[in-house]
Design a protein around this motif. Sequence first.
Motif: not given
Lengths: 256, 253
Positions: A154, A157-158, A160-161, A163-166, A170, A173-174, A178, B181, B185-186, B191, B194-195, B198, B253
């Motif tokens: 987890l 994953g936090y 990775i999450l 890194n996946a948002i620019d 946002r 918040s995500y 999480f 969420i 995302t990319r 994704m 992955v979330l 778990p 958001a």
Amino acid sequence: MSNTKKAVKLPEAGGIFDKIAPIALLTGALLATLGFILTFTIASLVPGAAVNGVELIGDQMVSNKLLLSQNIFYFHVPVAIASMLALGFTAYYGIRFLMTKEARFDTCAKVVTEVALVFIICTMASGELWTRFEWGVWWAWEPRLTTYLILMLLVIGYFILRNAIDDPERRASYAAVFGIITFVDVPICFMITRMIPSSVHPVVFRTDSGMPPDRLVLFLICFFGMLLIAFALYRLRFRQVRLAERVAALKEQLDD
Amino acid sequence: MANLPGATGSTNAVSTTSAQVRPTGFHHYLTLLKKDLTQEFRTKEMLTSMGIYSLLVLIVFGAALAQTASSFDILQMGGGLLWVLIVFTSLLGLNRSFSHEKENGCLEGVLLIPLDRSVIFLAKASSNLLFLLAVEIMVIPLFYFFFLTTTTPAETFWMIVFPLLVGTIGVAGIGTLLSTITINTRGKDVMLAVLFIPLIYPLLYACVSATTAVIVGGEWTMDVYLPALALAGGYDVIMILLSWVLYDFVISA
């Protein structure tokens, strides 16, 4: 850091905490190492430790090897507790962020989760040594191990999450949401040895543990040392990230 | 909350013909749910894709177990395999559930309605739950047909209904939050996995043990079944409450 009257007080780099951070790191490292070494030298052995060969103590086959190798407990448990506390702060800063929408709390949450990840990896590594040495297997699908593994997943994953948002707002918040949800797994992991009794992970925090007092003191020394290390790492990393943010903001101002 | 009169934002405006009545949260919920169901009845996109996917997973199981069929106990593994099937199928469905909202800009439309945002969560989670349950109703007889007809499951077999229901509720609830969420995302498909995996692990563990207990049967069935079911139910309650509270922050958001 918890007065939310009118203006929210934001955590900032510098000040007293950063001054004592290096000292805290040094003290923590010293305490943790000292406590760990002392468990081998001066501490009274666990009841019945002076056995030659193998003997049966309290329904368990015990050998000297086991009794000495169980000293990894004094590293493993403090690190694990520190990682769980750090994740508690991730959730705390997540809530603070959602309440105030201040980017600063997102920075705090990110840094404290990084510290948590370091401690989680240390816990997994030391636990792995113990697993291999004592049970003779690399991995067992045992409740505590499994819940801790998913805790690690987890936390990974936090990141990775993140890194996946620019978009920074946002992302914040995500990540906060999480982080809060991730925290649900922490009490589960902590309580799991009570809910599903397993032979290998004892219930550590209880009143009738039968730990000799000098061992308990050593454990507390290790524990306190580890908490100091976690705190100092957090402060040092926070200062670094904060200063980088401020430099970036200054650069932007200069460009305008 | 200042509701615009009659602004339910859909062609299937609920109940009232007069524009004077303020729609309640429950009306919003029903309208949003109906929107999803209508869309599904017209396109049949989710049900066909999830149904076919789960059939394919069953075939993969068949290949994976082909060499062992005579020498191991399928009853012991049946519950686990069933949950593997459900987890992967729901991943597929959850990924899709928000992608068409995003593609057609529906989500922005829904967000324009002055409603309590957590109603969106409840509606979306309910529609996901209904689709998942529909797929399970299709797929469990198939599962039984392919794998369990060679042996006799215990008489308590029918009780797999409860872990399936509790597990699916949790999967739909957690999955709805996470797919909201990950839609922004990319690499959103990976994704979500992955979330999601778990996060549902405790639920999955409890549901598998409850399901296996009633498939295998025996003297201690209830000693395993009831605590596992209680664990799964507790996890559901915590997770869905949290998702419900946090959904507002996610969707705006």
